[in-house]
Scaffold this motif. Structure first.
Motif, mmCIF file in Angstrom:
data_model
loop_
_atom_site.group_PDB
_atom_site.id
_atom_site.type_symbol
_atom_site.label_atom_id
_atom_site.label_comp_id
_atom_site.label_asym_id
_atom_site.label_seq_id
_atom_site.Cartn_x
_atom_site.Cartn_y
_atom_site.Cartn_z
ATOM 1 N N THR A 168 0.788 -1.203 -0.227
ATOM 2 C CA THR A 168 -0.035 0.151 -0.066
ATOM 3 C C THR A 168 0.766 1.192 0.117
ATOM 4 O OG1 THR A 168 -1.806 0.928 1.082
ATOM 5 C CG2 THR A 168 -0.170 0.166 2.357
ATOM 6 N N THR A 169 0.326 2.439 -0.528
ATOM 7 C CA THR A 169 0.960 3.606 -0.338
ATOM 8 C C THR A 169 0.901 4.101 1.185
ATOM 9 O OG1 THR A 169 0.869 4.367 -2.715
ATOM 10 C CG2 THR A 169 1.087 5.863 -1.203
ATOM 11 N N GLY A 170 2.036 4.565 1.726
ATOM 12 C CA GLY A 170 2.004 4.867 3.327
ATOM 13 C C GLY A 170 1.714 6.672 3.233
ATOM 14 N N PRO A 171 1.456 7.125 4.420
ATOM 15 C CA PRO A 171 1.243 8.512 4.542
ATOM 16 C C PRO A 171 2.643 9.260 4.400
ATOM 17 C CG PRO A 171 1.263 7.454 6.798
ATOM 18 C CD PRO A 171 1.287 6.435 5.529
ATOM 19 N N ASP A 172 3.604 8.537 4.446
ATOM 20 C CA ASP A 172 5.082 9.323 4.221
ATOM 21 C C ASP A 172 5.637 9.425 2.780
ATOM 22 O OD1 ASP A 172 5.263 6.566 3.969
ATOM 23 O OD2 ASP A 172 7.355 6.451 5.304
ATOM 24 N N GLY A 173 4.668 9.050 1.804
ATOM 25 C CA GLY A 173 5.092 8.924 0.381
ATOM 26 C C GLY A 173 5.832 7.656 0.166
ATOM 27 N N ILE A 197 7.772 -6.089 8.330
ATOM 28 C CA ILE A 197 6.970 -5.231 7.514
ATOM 29 C C ILE A 197 7.936 -4.439 6.711
ATOM 30 C CG2 ILE A 197 5.466 -3.173 7.651
ATOM 31 C CD1 ILE A 197 4.054 -5.559 8.216
ATOM 32 N N GLY A 198 7.782 -4.258 5.623
ATOM 33 C CA GLY A 198 8.964 -3.471 4.611
ATOM 34 C C GLY A 198 8.339 -2.265 4.023
ATOM 35 N N ARG A 199 9.495 -1.186 3.920
ATOM 36 C CA ARG A 199 9.160 0.011 3.115
ATOM 37 C C ARG A 199 10.157 0.129 2.362
ATOM 38 N NH1 ARG A 199 10.887 4.339 7.655
ATOM 39 N NH2 ARG A 199 13.028 3.881 6.690
ATOM 40 N N ILE A 200 9.670 0.563 1.021
ATOM 41 C CA ILE A 200 10.257 1.055 0.092
ATOM 42 C C ILE A 200 10.217 2.144 -0.511
ATOM 43 C CG2 ILE A 200 8.891 -0.159 -1.648
ATOM 44 C CD1 ILE A 200 11.194 -0.986 -3.488
ATOM 45 N N THR A 201 11.222 3.183 -0.959
ATOM 46 C CA THR A 201 11.203 4.458 -1.321
ATOM 47 C C THR A 201 10.777 4.273 -2.959
ATOM 48 O OG1 THR A 201 13.280 4.745 -1.921
ATOM 49 C CG2 THR A 201 12.902 5.254 0.178
ATOM 50 N N THR A 202 10.331 5.461 -3.479
ATOM 51 C CA THR A 202 10.070 5.430 -4.882
ATOM 52 C C THR A 202 11.532 5.306 -5.630
ATOM 53 O OG1 THR A 202 9.868 7.726 -5.042
ATOM 54 C CG2 THR A 202 7.930 6.806 -4.873
ATOM 55 N N LEU A 240 0.445 2.731 9.411
ATOM 56 C CA LEU A 240 0.067 1.455 8.822
ATOM 57 C C LEU A 240 -0.601 0.314 9.322
ATOM 58 C CD1 LEU A 240 1.004 2.094 5.611
ATOM 59 C CD2 LEU A 240 2.402 3.218 7.369
ATOM 60 N N TRP A 241 -1.542 -0.337 9.041
ATOM 61 C CA TRP A 241 -2.174 -1.546 9.748
ATOM 62 C C TRP A 241 -2.201 -2.574 8.906
ATOM 63 C CZ3 TRP A 241 -4.895 -1.048 14.546
ATOM 64 C CH2 TRP A 241 -4.662 0.323 15.043
ATOM 65 N N GLY A 298 -1.961 -5.733 13.424
ATOM 66 C CA GLY A 298 -0.716 -5.262 13.521
ATOM 67 C C GLY A 298 -0.810 -3.508 13.209
ATOM 68 N N ARG A 299 -0.317 -2.814 13.929
ATOM 69 C CA ARG A 299 0.058 -1.173 13.568
ATOM 70 C C ARG A 299 1.322 -0.968 13.918
ATOM 71 N NH1 ARG A 299 -2.195 2.155 18.056
ATOM 72 N NH2 ARG A 299 -0.480 2.009 18.980
ATOM 73 N N ILE A 300 2.016 -0.294 12.644
ATOM 74 C CA ILE A 300 3.151 0.113 12.571
ATOM 75 C C ILE A 300 3.389 1.710 12.401
ATOM 76 C CG2 ILE A 300 3.743 -0.566 10.144
ATOM 77 C CD1 ILE A 300 6.540 -1.092 10.832
ATOM 78 N N THR A 301 3.985 2.573 12.973
ATOM 79 C CA THR A 301 4.467 3.934 12.717
ATOM 80 C C THR A 301 5.236 4.194 11.529
ATOM 81 O OG1 THR A 301 6.210 4.309 13.921
ATOM 82 C CG2 THR A 301 3.878 4.270 15.015
#
Length: 218
Positions: free
Chosen positions: A45-50, A62-67, A94-95, A105-108
């Protein structure tokens, strides 16, 4: 069945005419490998942080990838949680669902994880989405229920009318309700924010008696 996510489309046509051939459209595909060697990536999903946020099912991250393709992974506290779907919540976090651990789960955006046990044991949470009421709504595949959790962690569960429906995907609809698939019931369901459920059987034409719908979106 282990509910994983996808979109199954079955179309029956009374008559078919071949489409005119078209030239392929030039495009560039970029692939980015997750750092974990055992990665089995499912939801995104797209996160609130872009950035983009995803679940790493086998690696329990849980993974995060920048554009630009830079990947960071955050471990889930519960081992073998079975993280599946993920969505951006109304609270700027993110949920995600933990199918094996029976938790939400919830992750900031900074990577802090909090887990909330679902009241019904063995429910196998699958899909999750933000509802029009400012809560998170999720499916409980084995419990045959639709769940709602507030950003503060308070649960409410709503039982479906038919047994073995296997609710899987869920999304907020344009009508202010939540819509979900019934993977084991061959139906599309609708639930109001107040908990009223309506079910719509899928047609069989050309698909056999078991369509097994999974993903859904508005």
């Amino acid at each position: 069945m282990n509910a994983r996510f996808g979109l199954m489309v079955c179309v029956a046509l009374a008559a078919w005419a071949p489409a005119a051939a078209t030239a392929p459209v030039p495009g560039t595909i970029s692939q980015f490998r997750a750092p974990s060697a055992t990665g089995d990536l499912l939801g995104i999903t797209t996160g609130p942080d872009g950035n983009l946020w995803f679940t790493d099912y086998e690696a329990n991250n849980i993974g995060r990838i920048t554009t630009a393709g830079a990947i960071t992974e955050f471990p889930i506290p519960t081992e073998n949680s079975g993280a599946k779907a993920i969505t951006t919540g109304p609270d700027g976090n993110l949920w995600f669902t933990e199918g094996w651990a029976n938790q939400i789960g919830r992750i900031t955006p900074g990577g802090t994880v909090t887990e909330f046990p679902i009241p019904t044991a063995g429910s196998e949470p699958a899909g999750i989405t933000t509802g029009p009421d400012g809560n998170l709504w999720f499916t409980e595949y084995f419990a045959n229920e639709i769940g709602r959790i507030t950003p503060g962690g308070v649960f409410t569960e709503f039982a479906l009318h038919n047994q073995n429906s296997g609710p899987a995907g869920i999304t907020a609809g344009p009508d202010g309700n939540l819509w979900f698939t019934e993977n084991g019931g061959n139906r599309i369901g609708r639930i109001t924010p107040g908990g009223t459920i309506t079910e719509f059987p899928l047609p069989y034409r050309g698909c056999g008696p078991d369509n097994e719908p999974l993903g859904i979106t508005a």
